[in-house]
Write an enzyme that holds these catalytic residues in place. Structure first.
Site, PDB file in Angstrom:
ATOM      1  N   TRP A 100     -21.740  13.667  10.700  1.00  0.00           N
ATOM      2  CA  TRP A 100     -20.647  13.471   9.762  1.00  0.00           C
ATOM      3  C   TRP A 100     -20.835  14.300   8.493  1.00  0.00           C
ATOM      4  CZ3 TRP A 100     -16.845  10.810  11.967  1.00  0.00           C
ATOM      5  CH2 TRP A 100     -17.157   9.874  12.976  1.00  0.00           C
ATOM      6  N   LYS A 137     -16.228  15.559  11.415  1.00  0.00           N
ATOM      7  CA  LYS A 137     -17.279  15.420  12.434  1.00  0.00           C
ATOM      8  C   LYS A 137     -17.637  16.785  12.988  1.00  0.00           C
ATOM      9  CE  LYS A 137     -18.900  12.103  15.716  1.00  0.00           C
ATOM     10  NZ  LYS A 137     -18.664  10.935  16.523  1.00  0.00           N
ATOM     11  N   GLU A 141      -5.520  -4.092  -0.832  1.00  0.00           N
ATOM     12  CA  GLU A 141      -5.900  -5.211   0.042  1.00  0.00           C
ATOM     13  C   GLU A 141      -7.000  -6.087  -0.544  1.00  0.00           C
ATOM     14  OE1 GLU A 141      -5.315  -2.136   0.955  1.00  0.00           O
ATOM     15  OE2 GLU A 141      -4.467  -1.992   2.962  1.00  0.00           O
ATOM     16  N   THR A 194       0.875  -1.175   0.000  1.00  0.00           N
ATOM     17  CA  THR A 194       0.000   0.000   0.000  1.00  0.00           C
ATOM     18  C   THR A 194       0.911   1.224   0.000  1.00  0.00           C
ATOM     19  OG1 THR A 194      -0.011   0.116   2.387  1.00  0.00           O
ATOM     20  CG2 THR A 194      -1.749  -1.201   1.375  1.00  0.00           C
TER      21      THR A 194
HETATM   22  P1  ADP Z   1      -3.316   3.596  -1.804  1.00  0.00           P
HETATM   23  O1  ADP Z   1      -3.945   3.632  -0.444  1.00  0.00           O
HETATM   24  O2  ADP Z   1      -1.999   2.942  -1.874  1.00  0.00           O
HETATM   25  O3  ADP Z   1      -3.509   4.824  -2.623  1.00  0.00           O
HETATM   26  P2  ADP Z   1      -5.206   1.881  -3.019  1.00  0.00           P
HETATM   27  O4  ADP Z   1      -5.199   1.966  -4.465  1.00  0.00           O
HETATM   28  O5  ADP Z   1      -5.232   0.559  -2.369  1.00  0.00           O
HETATM   29  O6  ADP Z   1      -3.994   2.531  -2.615  1.00  0.00           O
HETATM   30  O7  ADP Z   1      -6.353   2.834  -2.467  1.00  0.00           O
HETATM   31  C1  ADP Z   1      -7.577   2.311  -2.094  1.00  0.00           C
HETATM   32  C2  ADP Z   1      -8.496   3.419  -1.702  1.00  0.00           C
HETATM   33  O8  ADP Z   1      -8.774   4.283  -2.806  1.00  0.00           O
HETATM   34  C3  ADP Z   1      -9.859   2.947  -1.262  1.00  0.00           C
HETATM   35  O9  ADP Z   1      -9.845   2.532   0.070  1.00  0.00           O
HETATM   36  C4  ADP Z   1     -10.716   4.179  -1.491  1.00  0.00           C
HETATM   37  O10 ADP Z   1     -10.609   5.093  -0.422  1.00  0.00           O
HETATM   38  C5  ADP Z   1     -10.102   4.809  -2.694  1.00  0.00           C
HETATM   39  N1  ADP Z   1     -10.865   4.465  -3.893  1.00  0.00           N
HETATM   40  C6  ADP Z   1     -10.606   3.503  -4.789  1.00  0.00           C
HETATM   41  N2  ADP Z   1     -11.508   3.515  -5.786  1.00  0.00           N
HETATM   42  C7  ADP Z   1     -12.387   4.511  -5.515  1.00  0.00           C
HETATM   43  C8  ADP Z   1     -13.555   5.029  -6.163  1.00  0.00           C
HETATM   44  N3  ADP Z   1     -14.001   4.543  -7.303  1.00  0.00           N
HETATM   45  N4  ADP Z   1     -14.201   6.063  -5.578  1.00  0.00           N
HETATM   46  C9  ADP Z   1     -13.749   6.581  -4.424  1.00  0.00           C
HETATM   47  N5  ADP Z   1     -12.665   6.152  -3.779  1.00  0.00           N
HETATM   48  C10 ADP Z   1     -11.982   5.121  -4.307  1.00  0.00           C
END
Ligand code: ADP
Length: 532
Positions: free
Chosen positions: A436, A431, A321, A178
């Site tokens: 929220w 918050k 993940e 990540t």
């Molecule tokens: P990093 O945290 O390394 O940038 P990831 O690609 O694993 O990598 O990121 C995942 C996160 O990206 C998700 O938990 C979410 O918050 C956000 N995310 C992914 N796709 C979308 C989407 N279509 N719309 C909104 N948020 C998204």
């Protein structure tokens, strides 16, 4: 144990490339390289090179389970390594070259990578990091032999007469880290079985919807969340791939035209850059049949523009993940009855779970009360399924609860028709007075303003309300607008009590290595900020 009477067929990655080579041997794999040259191979060529690469890795003394790192953009040789490493029983670690140096140092050491295969463009990173990576014994360059062994010379010493290394379908085959928006990056180790199931799920018509005639140009990098599983799904369907090792919209648009690209996939910023290029050059958007957008929320204007172009927009959600596909947008049961506006509105949400994964939302405070799927209750999004993480690499404890639910860190609403809507990340939600406020919704609304290029909302401490939103805005170059304009623009788009207490104009907003807004860095930059 009483088994049924079907064949034992272990779910190993080698089956995927064997299938592609057998059933779609001549389907092309085109690469536009960093130096502007272009090469063409096909699935049979990838198959042969992957076997040669597996032999070459064994010749270096690597054994099953060893990690092989790549630091590379999208191209056919990188694709070879996806199959070659898994085929010798190794684990491919796709490193993100945009990570900060200390993160790159950490992940290569943590994964104990033995081989590093990289693009010549990243030679400066290699020169800087070499001494900090004691586990790396061999360096190989994908596209040049100037500083070290070239990939082609290295695999060229082998004949490809090779039987894939067999093993358990639950053996690891790939590891992605990540990007570590909080703390050190964490390793997610995919298995042969999880990867295969994920790639098969990606083929559903409700997901990538590939057929033999699909021509895909994946803009999502091969180092980002396993490139959404596209190399594997694409091999299963025997599609033509067009890769570009450079992310220049002019090159991408030209390739799309020349190679008859039907499908593409990338994060929203990629589509933004494409639009800007087409506008500046007075060109039409590429005639794509399907565009997958994920990684962060796709704004309304982006969806509208692609849909008006006749492109099917698949808004997908997932994370490293989750391999990464969790949900994908696509036509719902009532799709044909919806107006264009309603279709756009639906596509702005993040789609529905593909078969194999389950979603639920739980109360944000107690993290256990399961919320109704009523299109209103917003809570912590949890997921489980065969390609969802169980435990981070080298971690002592599971990342899930006892029932297998993994808390995504996202805040979402589940709708009665199965659609999932991300409203925020748990650490970014604001918050105010016990209620929220979604920072993402504020940002999405703000970028609809014609003078706003980018916007980020964060919660600032407030004596009465606990937190209140402040919106940081980057103006489009040459465009004018002030705080009152932006607030007035937002008035009919969000609840009144959501309106930011202040709008601050900044020259830039910090981004993570995967191109997302880094709220952590923004908070640090404005740690002294007080609401006046
Ligand atoms: P990093 O945290 O390394 O940038 P990831 O690609 O694993 O990598 O990121 C995942 C996160 O990206 C998700 O938990 C979410 O918050 C956000 N995310 C992914 N796709 C979308 C989407 N279509 N719309 C909104 N948020 C998204």
């Amino acid at each position: 144990m009483a088994f049924g009477a079907m064949q034992d067929w272990s779910m190993r990655i080698s089956h995927v490339i064997d299938h592609a080579a057998r059933e779609a041997s001549g389907r092309e794999i085109v690469t536009h390289w960093a130096d502007g040259t272009e090469t063409r191979t096909d699935w049979a060529g990838i198959h042969l090179d992957a076997r040669k690469m597996a032999q070459a890795l064994l010749a270096l003394g690597l054994t099953k389970g060893d990690r092989v790192a790549s630091l590379a953009m999208n191209h056919s040789r990188h694709l070879v390594s996806w199959f070659g490493v898994a085929g010798m029983g190794g684990v491919l670690h796709t490193c993100n070259p945009r990570l900060f140096e200390d993160q790159l140092e950490y992940i290569v050491n943590h994964a104990e990578d033995k081989v590093m295969i990289y693009d010549a463009a990243f030679q400066p990173i290699i020169d800087k990091m070499r001494d900090k990576w004691p586990t790396v014994e061999h360096y190989i360059c994908f596209d040049s032999g100037e500083h070290t062994t070239s990939f082609e010379d290295w695999i060229g010493e082998q004949d490809g007469e090779f039987e894939w290394v067999e093993g358990d379908e639950r053996d690891p085959c790939m590891i992605c880290y990540t990007s570590g928006t909080t703390g050190n990056p964490k390793g997610v180790q995919y298995e042969h079985r999880s990867t295969l199931l994920h790639a098969m799920a990606g083929l559903q018509t409700s997901a990538f919807n590939f057929s033999g005639s699909s021509v895909m140009l994946p803009v999502v990098p091969m180092f980002h969340a396993a490139s959404w599983g596209l190399p594997y799904s694409g091999a299963m369907a025997g599609i033509k791939f067009v890769f570009s090792a450079v992310n220049d919209p002019a090159v991408l648009c030209d390739l799309m035209d020349r190679e008859g690209v039907t499908d593409s996939a990338g994060v929203p910023t990629v589509w933004l850059a494409t639009f800007q290029y087409c506008d500046a050059e007075g060109k039409d958007l590429p005639k794509l049949k399907s565009a997958t957008i994920g990684g962060s929320a796709a704004p309304r204007f982006m969806i509208e523009r692609l849909m008006k172009n006749g492109t099917r927009v698949q808004h997908a959600w997932g994370m490293t993940e989750t391999s990464p596909i969790g949900t994908v947008g696509g036509p719902t049961a009532n799709w044909d009855e919806l107006t264009f506006e309603e279709k756009v509105e639906k596509t702005m949400k993040q789609g529905r779970p593909i078969f194999g994964v389950e979603l639920r939302t739980v109360d944000l405070d107690d993290r256990s009360t399961v919320l109704p799927r009523d299109g209103e209750a917003s809570g912590a999004l949890q997921i489980r399924g065969p390609w969802i993480i169980k435990r981070y690499f080298k971690a002592e404890e599971d990342a899930t609860d006892a029932d297998g639910w993994f808390d995504t860190g996202d805040v979402a609403i589940l709708h009665p028709d199965g659609t999932m809507q991300i409203t925020d990340r748990t650490k970014d939600v604001i918050k105010s007075g016990g209620e929220w406020i979604s920072s993402v919704e504020l940002e999405n609304a703000a970028v609809g303003h014609p003078a706003v290029a980018e916007a980020a909302a964060i919660g600032m401490p407030h004596p009465k309300w606990d937190e209140r939103p402040v919106l940081f805005v980057v103006r489009k170059s040459g465009a004018e607008c002030n705080a009152e304009d932006v607030t007035a623009f937002l008035t009919d788009k969000v609840a009144k009590w959501w309106l930011p207490d202040a709008v601050e104009f900044v020259d830039d907003i910090p981004h993570t290595a995967t191109g997302k807004i880094s709220k952590k860095d923004l908070r640090e930059r404005f740690s002294d900020y007080t609401l006046g």
